[in-house]
Design a protein around this motif. Structure first.
Motif, short mmCIF file in Angstrom:
data_model
loop_
_atom_site.label_atom_id
_atom_site.label_comp_id
_atom_site.label_asym_id
_atom_site.label_seq_id
_atom_site.Cartn_x
_atom_site.Cartn_y
_atom_site.Cartn_z
N LYS A 31 19.36 16.82 3.48
CA LYS A 31 20.18 15.61 3.50
C LYS A 31 20.49 15.19 4.94
CE LYS A 31 22.31 16.35 -1.01
NZ LYS A 31 21.61 15.22 -1.65
N GLN A 32 20.65 16.18 5.83
CA GLN A 32 20.92 15.84 7.23
C GLN A 32 19.72 15.15 7.87
OE1 GLN A 32 23.14 18.85 9.64
NE2 GLN A 32 23.06 20.07 7.78
N LEU A 33 18.52 15.66 7.60
CA LEU A 33 17.33 15.02 8.15
C LEU A 33 17.17 13.61 7.59
CD1 LEU A 33 14.77 14.99 9.82
CD2 LEU A 33 13.58 16.11 7.92
N LYS A 34 17.41 13.45 6.30
CA LYS A 34 17.31 12.14 5.67
C LYS A 34 18.29 11.16 6.31
CE LYS A 34 17.19 9.97 1.08
NZ LYS A 34 18.16 8.90 1.32
N PHE A 60 27.97 13.24 1.83
CA PHE A 60 29.02 12.24 1.57
C PHE A 60 28.56 10.85 1.98
CE2 PHE A 60 32.85 9.83 2.39
CZ PHE A 60 33.68 10.20 1.35
N LEU A 61 28.00 10.72 3.17
CA LEU A 61 27.55 9.41 3.63
C LEU A 61 26.37 8.90 2.82
CD1 LEU A 61 27.90 9.91 7.50
CD2 LEU A 61 29.42 8.64 5.96
N GLU A 62 25.52 9.82 2.36
CA GLU A 62 24.42 9.42 1.49
C GLU A 62 24.98 8.84 0.18
OE1 GLU A 62 20.35 11.31 -0.47
OE2 GLU A 62 22.07 12.60 -0.11
N VAL A 91 27.68 3.88 -13.83
CA VAL A 91 27.14 4.68 -12.72
C VAL A 91 26.67 6.03 -13.21
CG1 VAL A 91 28.52 3.56 -10.95
CG2 VAL A 91 29.47 5.53 -12.16
N ASP A 92 25.73 6.62 -12.48
CA ASP A 92 25.24 7.94 -12.86
C ASP A 92 26.24 9.02 -12.48
OD1 ASP A 92 24.94 8.54 -10.12
OD2 ASP A 92 22.86 7.86 -10.10
N ASP A 93 25.95 10.25 -12.90
CA ASP A 93 26.89 11.35 -12.69
C ASP A 93 27.15 11.61 -11.22
OD1 ASP A 93 27.06 11.65 -15.40
OD2 ASP A 93 25.65 13.32 -15.52
N ASN A 94 26.13 11.43 -10.38
CA ASN A 94 26.29 11.72 -8.96
C ASN A 94 27.29 10.76 -8.31
OD1 ASN A 94 25.61 13.18 -6.59
ND2 ASN A 94 24.26 11.53 -5.95
N ILE A 95 27.13 9.47 -8.58
CA ILE A 95 28.05 8.48 -8.02
C ILE A 95 29.44 8.64 -8.64
CG2 ILE A 95 28.54 6.02 -7.85
CD1 ILE A 95 25.60 5.48 -7.62
N SER A 96 29.49 8.91 -9.94
CA SER A 96 30.76 9.10 -10.61
C SER A 96 31.54 10.26 -10.00
CB SER A 96 30.55 9.36 -12.11
OG SER A 96 31.76 9.57 -12.77
N SER A 97 30.84 11.35 -9.71
CA SER A 97 31.49 12.50 -9.07
C SER A 97 32.01 12.13 -7.69
CB SER A 97 30.50 13.67 -8.97
OG SER A 97 31.07 14.76 -8.29
N HIS A 98 31.23 11.34 -6.94
CA HIS A 98 31.66 10.91 -5.61
C HIS A 98 32.91 10.04 -5.70
CE1 HIS A 98 31.23 9.80 -1.39
NE2 HIS A 98 31.38 8.54 -1.74
N LEU A 99 32.93 9.10 -6.63
CA LEU A 99 34.11 8.24 -6.79
C LEU A 99 35.33 9.05 -7.22
CD1 LEU A 99 32.52 5.14 -8.58
CD2 LEU A 99 33.27 5.30 -6.20
#
Length: 738
Positions: free
Chosen positions: A4-7, A278-280, A377-385
């Motif tokens: 994720k850091q490289l991305k 987090f920023l991703e 939203v998908d689970d990933n975005i939902s978890s972030h929110l």
């Protein structure tokens, strides 16, 4: 170092970083292709940055490296120039930091057919997938990450991208670390301890083994994040957190001889990895929110110059709601007073934006887009929110009382909760949802049950539900355009979900039959959700007459105001029905207050509650205090968003297993759909007929998409702009018994 850091590093390369990217990419290519030659130069490279060496002849496999976002235009321009200088070119390898993927498929076909050139695109994912394949690539990745991300991760930079609804940089960094440390794994550690540890890490954000700060500076920085809190308490909790964090092999290193502190190397690397993720996720939120807004909002598309600023403004508005909800929850808990529902919060925030970013847009359409985003939203975005929402709530707590743990233990740790009709109806319609993630009320109540809370419903509420279903069935039996009042909520949701109107009556049979409908509905709620039937009429009869009279007057004024002069499909509302509805509301409010008198407690420590989405209910306490000046009780009413906050933050958070914990919705009432216009019911039937040759799942999708698009361009009465549930029962006709 994570992928994720490289991305993230690749995503943040600027056009001026072309030389850095070429050096990085060359190391990746050279380790795979021994004959690769780097040909990049400020002049004389004839349009290619690299080639595969061919002894005795001109190279036919050429490379172009670029950090431009307009990769398609760059490829076409490169091919044109290379054709002029390399007539025998067979393959162009285009190397880019952008994420291209299958978007280049059409261009590949065109170049192969028209130019006889094979196009090989090596984008960001190509690098990320191969960064650990050998030491040369790993070393090149680490070097790029260090150069690009080190400045980006500085507090002054990262604070411009996180928590922008907060005004101070220190507060934004504090919020960030509260979110980074938040987890779907509940911890037994006290909230006060964990929150202050997060703020201490935030204070040390820019430190490392070469950059250290004193204990006094750490305390000063934490105090600046909590300006209204008692300084002696903040200092004590901060110093205690420093002591815990700086224990052997801890997250913080303590230079005892100078009494200075910094983040350990391990913590610096862990923080970088967390920040990258987090920023991703922040970017994913913007991307998905942008797609929804482009679908719902007229005159807004992704190729407009203002599109990015609009999406950012709407995201900030959503975060402002999260902050406001967090502050309201913290204020309620810390102050020990009742909660007040504000269902128009999102609308108010969007309409009153002062930066002009949303000028010219239709606010109803913007709100529809946000609601669709939250609901789908998908689970990933939902978890972030969810982590963001919890961070805002915890930050709000700390600004009101440093001892968060002491505040939340005042909340009820077990409860008997009665459910209003405005909660039961969405439970029923969520059976239409295509997947579990869209079942907001269902997930919330299942989590409540798993946490040990008891759920009840009165017979009066079930009678209202039955009457609403009857009203919906009557509506489905005639052309929607002939229905003279608002489309009933349950029927509206059924149509919006894409199901055929002809099968609505049979679908209702899942909840009730024609012989014993009340018993059938009760059985459904018990079987599906563990909701039991428990009436409160006896409690009402034994309550003080003054309380009963005041409550009756209040609810009668509410229902009369709603129905004053309003015509429904079968005539005017019968006064007897109004009296019955008033009786039901009095039963829930007065009955619960009477039960509370038998077991006095602090306002938020009471065991008995009424879960409700009727906005009028939240004015009940104020009216009682006006009517009975010496009344010292507390409102028994709270809304689903308060319950969601309670389950995520309150004392029962550790009682939930991970599955129920992550399913708790971020926002409940904001995400709920509003009722549809009668014309859209006709549109649904037409779309279904047009696609009748397709499979049922595809037909339902086409209907949903058509209704969403049509509703985005329709005008809806402001009175029903949000949930529409708080006055759904006003349309009960004369011939419906309740």
């Amino acid at each position: 170092m994570s992928s994720k850091q490289l991305k993230l590093a690749l995503e943040n390369l600027k056009s001026t970083d072309w030389a850095l990217f070429e050096a990085f990419a060359s190391q990746f290519l050279a380790s795979e292709l021994p004959e690769y030659r780097n040909m990049a130069a400020t002049y004389g490279d004839l349009g290619r940055d690299g080639e595969i060496y061919c002894e005795g002849r001109q190279a036919d496999t050429l490379f172009q490296m670029s950090v431009t976002s307009s990769w398609d235009a760059k490829i076409c321009a490169t091919v044109k120039r290379l054709r002029e200088n390399f007539s025998n070119i067979k393959t162009l390898v285009y190397v880019t930091n952008a994420s291209v993927g299958p978007a280049a498929d059409e261009l590949k076909g065109t170049l192969a057919q028209e130019e006889g050139i094979n196009l090989d695109v090596r984008d960001a994912s190509w690098f990320v997938d191969r960064q650990f394949t050998n030491t040369q690539r790993t070393s090149a990745s680490e070097e790029l990450v260090d150069i690009v991300l080190a400045p980006l991760f500085q507090a002054s930079k990262v604070s411009t991208r996180v928590g922008t609804v907060l005004s101070e940089q220190e507060a934004r960094v504090g919020l960030l670390h509260l979110a980074l440390d938040a987890s779907d794994q509940a911890s037994e550690k006290g909230l006060t301890k964990s929150c202050f540890e997060s703020l201490v890490i935030a204070a040390l954000h820019d430190t490392n083994l070469d950059v250290r700060i004193s204990k006094e500076e750490v305390v000063k920085r934490v105090e600046s994040m909590l300006p209204a809190s008692p300084l002696d308490q903040v200092s004590m909790y901060t110093e205690n957190a420093l002591a815990r964090l700086s224990k052997k092999n801890g997250r913080v290193k303590h230079w005892r001889h100078m009494d200075q502190f910094c983040l350990s190397n391990t913590e610096v690397q862990a923080m970088r990895s967390q920040l990258s993720e987090f920023l991703e996720n922040e970017q994913k939120v913007l991307n998905e929110l942008g797609r929804k807004l482009a679908t719902y909002v007229d005159n807004l598309s992704e190729n407009q110059p203002r599109f990015t600023s609009v999406v950012q403004a709407v995201k900030e508005s959503l975060e402002e709601v999260l902050l406001s909800r967090g502050e309201a929850f913290a204020s309620t808990v810390a102050g020990g007073h009742s909660h007040t529902l504000n269902g128009d919060e999102l609308r108010s925030v969007i309409v009153t934006r002062k930066d002009g970013s949303l000028t010219g847009l239709k606010y109803d359409q913007v709100i529809d887009g946000v609601c669709a985003f939250i609901a789908e939203v998908d689970d990933n975005i939902s978890s972030h929110l969810r982590r963001l929402a919890d961070a805002y709530t915890l930050f709000a707590f700390m600004r009101q009382t440093p001892d968060v743990q002491k505040a939340v233990v005042k909340l009820f740790s077990d409860a008997d909760i009665w459910l209003d009709t405005t909660v039961i109806l969405p439970l029923m319609t969520e059976r239409l949802a295509p997947d579990e993630s869209a079942k907001t009320y269902t997930s919330l109540l299942k989590a409540a049950r798993q946490a040990g809370l008891n759920l009840f419903v009165t017979t009066g509420v079930i009678e209202e539900v039955d009457a609403h279903l009857t009203n919906a069935v009557n509506c489905s039996k005639q052309p929607a355009i002939a229905w003279q009042s608002r489309i009933p909520f349950v029927y509206s949701e059924y149509v919006r979900s894409g199901f055929p109107t002809s099968t609505f009556i049979s679908w209702v049979l899942d909840f009730r039959g024609p012989i014993r409908p009340i018993d059938d509905i009760l059985d459904f709620l018990d079987d599906e959700f563990g909701i039991k039937n428990k009436d409160l009429t006896e409690r009402v009869d034994n309550a003080p007459e003054e309380l009963r009279r005041a409550a009756t007057e209040y609810w009668h004024s509410v229902h009369e105001r709603r129905r004053n002069g309003k015509k429904v499909s079968h005539g005017y509302v019968n006064p007897d029905i109004v009296s019955k509805l008033v009786k039901h509301d009095v039963e829930c409010t007065v009955g619960i207050l009477a039960m509370r008198d038998e077991s006095p407690s602090s306002p938020l420590g009471y065991k008995e509650w009424w879960l409700c989405m009727d906005r009028a209910a939240f004015g009940f306490e104020e009216r009682l205090k006006e009517r009975i000046p010496d009344w010292r009780g507390s409102s028994p009413i709270f809304d689903p968003d308060f319950l969601a906050e309670y389950l995520r933050i309150g004392p029962l958070r550790t009682a939930l297993d991970e599955g129920h914990r992550v399913a708790i919705p971020v926002l409940v009432d904001v995400a709920h759909r509003r009722v549809i216009d009668p014309k859209l019911v006709e549109l649904a039937d037409k779309v279904r007929q047009d696609y009748s040759n397709l499979g049922e799942r595809r037909i339902r999708r086409e209907v949903r998409d058509a209704l969403d698009k049509a509703r985005a361009f329709s005008r809806v009465d402001d009175e029903v702009a949000m949930t529409g549930l708080d006055s759904e029962l006003e349309e009960i006709p004369n011939d419906v018994k309740i």
